[in-house]
Design a protein around this motif. Structure first.
Motif, PDB file in Angstrom:
ATOM      1  N   ARG A  79     115.779  18.961  99.592  1.00  0.00           N
ATOM      2  CA  ARG A  79     115.838  17.947  98.543  1.00  0.00           C
ATOM      3  C   ARG A  79     114.762  18.172  97.480  1.00  0.00           C
ATOM      4  N   ASP A  80     113.599  18.638  97.925  1.00  0.00           N
ATOM      5  CA  ASP A  80     112.480  18.826  97.005  1.00  0.00           C
ATOM      6  C   ASP A  80     112.466  20.194  96.342  1.00  0.00           C
ATOM      7  N   GLY A  81     113.541  20.955  96.457  1.00  0.00           N
ATOM      8  CA  GLY A  81     113.673  22.191  95.702  1.00  0.00           C
ATOM      9  C   GLY A  81     113.386  23.469  96.454  1.00  0.00           C
TER      10      GLY A  81
ATOM     11  N   THR B 200     111.359  26.051 121.904  1.00  0.00           N
ATOM     12  CA  THR B 200     110.295  26.547 122.774  1.00  0.00           C
ATOM     13  C   THR B 200     109.873  27.925 122.310  1.00  0.00           C
ATOM     14  N   GLY B 201     108.584  28.146 122.268  1.00  0.00           N
ATOM     15  CA  GLY B 201     108.062  29.440 121.839  1.00  0.00           C
ATOM     16  C   GLY B 201     108.316  29.710 120.371  1.00  0.00           C
ATOM     17  N   ASP B 202     108.195  28.708 119.540  1.00  0.00           N
ATOM     18  CA  ASP B 202     108.476  28.879 118.107  1.00  0.00           C
ATOM     19  C   ASP B 202     107.267  29.408 117.333  1.00  0.00           C
ATOM     20  N   ASN B 203     106.188  29.724 118.033  1.00  0.00           N
ATOM     21  CA  ASN B 203     104.969  30.276 117.415  1.00  0.00           C
ATOM     22  C   ASN B 203     104.404  29.373 116.322  1.00  0.00           C
ATOM     23  N   GLY B 204     104.495  28.077 116.507  1.00  0.00           N
ATOM     24  CA  GLY B 204     103.874  27.127 115.588  1.00  0.00           C
ATOM     25  C   GLY B 204     104.697  26.809 114.357  1.00  0.00           C
ATOM     26  N   ALA B 205     105.940  27.216 114.314  1.00  0.00           N
ATOM     27  CA  ALA B 205     106.758  26.944 113.135  1.00  0.00           C
ATOM     28  C   ALA B 205     108.050  26.260 113.565  1.00  0.00           C
ATOM     29  N   ASP B 206     108.370  25.195 112.875  1.00  0.00           N
ATOM     30  CA  ASP B 206     109.647  24.525 113.115  1.00  0.00           C
ATOM     31  C   ASP B 206     110.592  24.707 111.939  1.00  0.00           C
ATOM     32  N   VAL B 207     110.030  24.812 110.730  1.00  0.00           N
ATOM     33  CA  VAL B 207     110.839  25.003 109.526  1.00  0.00           C
ATOM     34  C   VAL B 207     110.173  26.074 108.673  1.00  0.00           C
ATOM     35  N   LEU B 208     110.969  27.030 108.189  1.00  0.00           N
ATOM     36  CA  LEU B 208     110.497  28.034 107.239  1.00  0.00           C
ATOM     37  C   LEU B 208     111.257  27.831 105.933  1.00  0.00           C
ATOM     38  N   ALA B 209     110.550  28.000 104.806  1.00  0.00           N
ATOM     39  CA  ALA B 209     111.216  27.780 103.516  1.00  0.00           C
ATOM     40  C   ALA B 209     110.475  28.528 102.425  1.00  0.00           C
ATOM     41  N   ARG B 210     111.150  28.635 101.287  1.00  0.00           N
ATOM     42  CA  ARG B 210     110.541  29.231 100.097  1.00  0.00           C
ATOM     43  C   ARG B 210     110.407  28.124  99.060  1.00  0.00           C
ATOM     44  N   LEU B 211     109.181  27.938  98.561  1.00  0.00           N
ATOM     45  CA  LEU B 211     108.917  26.914  97.547  1.00  0.00           C
ATOM     46  C   LEU B 211     109.547  27.317  96.215  1.00  0.00           C
ATOM     47  N   PRO B 212     109.744  26.364  95.313  1.00  0.00           N
ATOM     48  CA  PRO B 212     110.334  26.697  94.007  1.00  0.00           C
ATOM     49  C   PRO B 212     109.523  27.740  93.224  1.00  0.00           C
ATOM     50  N   ASP B 213     108.215  27.819  93.477  1.00  0.00           N
ATOM     51  CA  ASP B 213     107.398  28.810  92.751  1.00  0.00           C
ATOM     52  C   ASP B 213     107.383  30.178  93.436  1.00  0.00           C
ATOM     53  N   GLY B 214     108.126  30.324  94.549  1.00  0.00           N
ATOM     54  CA  GLY B 214     108.259  31.626  95.199  1.00  0.00           C
ATOM     55  C   GLY B 214     107.424  31.800  96.439  1.00  0.00           C
ATOM     56  N   ARG B 215     106.446  30.949  96.666  1.00  0.00           N
ATOM     57  CA  ARG B 215     105.617  31.073  97.869  1.00  0.00           C
ATOM     58  C   ARG B 215     106.417  30.650  99.094  1.00  0.00           C
ATOM     59  N   THR B 216     106.046  31.213 100.251  1.00  0.00           N
ATOM     60  CA  THR B 216     106.712  30.833 101.496  1.00  0.00           C
ATOM     61  C   THR B 216     105.873  29.783 102.212  1.00  0.00           C
ATOM     62  N   ILE B 217     106.568  28.935 102.950  1.00  0.00           N
ATOM     63  CA  ILE B 217     105.893  27.832 103.629  1.00  0.00           C
ATOM     64  C   ILE B 217     106.380  27.780 105.068  1.00  0.00           C
ATOM     65  N   VAL B 218     105.467  27.464 105.979  1.00  0.00           N
ATOM     66  CA  VAL B 218     105.789  27.253 107.379  1.00  0.00           C
ATOM     67  C   VAL B 218     105.409  25.806 107.698  1.00  0.00           C
ATOM     68  N   VAL B 219     106.325  25.083 108.357  1.00  0.00           N
ATOM     69  CA  VAL B 219     106.106  23.671 108.656  1.00  0.00           C
ATOM     70  C   VAL B 219     106.179  23.458 110.158  1.00  0.00           C
TER      71      VAL B 219
ATOM     72  N   ALA C 269     103.507  33.747 105.897  1.00  0.00           N
ATOM     73  CA  ALA C 269     103.708  32.616 104.981  1.00  0.00           C
ATOM     74  C   ALA C 269     102.459  32.398 104.141  1.00  0.00           C
ATOM     75  N   ASP C 270     102.646  31.817 102.959  1.00  0.00           N
ATOM     76  CA  ASP C 270     101.531  31.541 102.057  1.00  0.00           C
ATOM     77  C   ASP C 270     100.897  30.175 102.332  1.00  0.00           C
ATOM     78  N   LEU C 271     101.665  29.284 102.933  1.00  0.00           N
ATOM     79  CA  LEU C 271     101.212  27.905 103.085  1.00  0.00           C
ATOM     80  C   LEU C 271     101.677  27.367 104.433  1.00  0.00           C
ATOM     81  N   ALA C 272     100.816  26.565 105.096  1.00  0.00           N
ATOM     82  CA  ALA C 272     101.166  25.931 106.364  1.00  0.00           C
ATOM     83  C   ALA C 272     101.029  24.423 106.213  1.00  0.00           C
ATOM     84  N   VAL C 273     102.023  23.702 106.710  1.00  0.00           N
ATOM     85  CA  VAL C 273     102.042  22.241 106.595  1.00  0.00           C
ATOM     86  C   VAL C 273     102.344  21.659 107.971  1.00  0.00           C
ATOM     87  N   PHE C 274     101.636  20.575 108.293  1.00  0.00           N
ATOM     88  CA  PHE C 274     101.855  19.872 109.547  1.00  0.00           C
ATOM     89  C   PHE C 274     102.452  18.507 109.217  1.00  0.00           C
TER      90      PHE C 274
END
Length: 181
Positions: free
Chosen positions: A107-109, A119-138, A166-171
């Protein structure tokens, strides 16, 4: 037998009341008709007030119904737009919560959004690419309101950007963090 007599007496009394009410209505009608030239403004006023009250009541009910439907529609639109109450989010499963976060990213682009949790997701539940091109792990944690996020969960998230490049990590959580975390 005694109940039969009481029932018959009750029926007779009821019939007498009906008879007297009919007599009273007829007498009132005769009086109104004989004094019509003096009474008609009051009768007309009474009828107008009655009509205005009926119209006002109808408009009030219609307004109340329309406002209720509008409130329901707005609530449904808020749910479709991704806004949920905390009680609704608390009742979700972990997978549903991850899907909700992925939908919010879309929704946010964000593009290339995918849910990788489990299980065993190595700390990531969602992977995405931000509108400015950076990758994010959530990392998503939907804990009960009384539970807190321990610092081991944050340490796991800190390693996720290296693992997923990834360029950015969000919890994202519905809970609170402990002091050390």
């Amino acid at each position: 037998m005694a109940t039969g007599r009481r029932g018959a007496a009750a029926v007779r009394r009821r019939m007498q009341r009906v008879k007297w009410s009919e007599v009273g209505e007829a007498a009132a009608l005769v009086v109104v008709m004989s004094y019509w030239s003096h009474v008609w403004p009051y009768v007309l006023g009474f009828l107008l007030v009655r009509i205005l009250l009926a119209v006002g009541l109808r408009l009030w009910r219609t307004d109340r119904d329309l406002r209720g439907r509008d409130r329901d529609w707005r609530r449904e639109e808020a749910v479709r737009a991704g806004r949920r109450t905390l009680a609704e989010v608390d009742s979700m499963t972990g997978t549903e919560f991850e899907e909700l976060v992925a939908d919010l990213c879309r929704r946010d682009g964000c593009t290339e959004v995918r849910r990788v949790g489990g299980t065993g997701d190595n700390g990531a539940d969602v992977l995405a690419r931000l509108p400015d091109g950076r990758t994010i792990v959530v990392q998503c944690k939907r804990y009960a309101p009384h539970r807190a996020i321990p610092n081991r969960e944050l340490r796991e998230l800190l390693g996720a950007p290296l693992h997923f490049r990834a360029d950015l990590a969000v919890f994202v959580t519905t809970s609170r963090f402990t002091g050390p975390s």
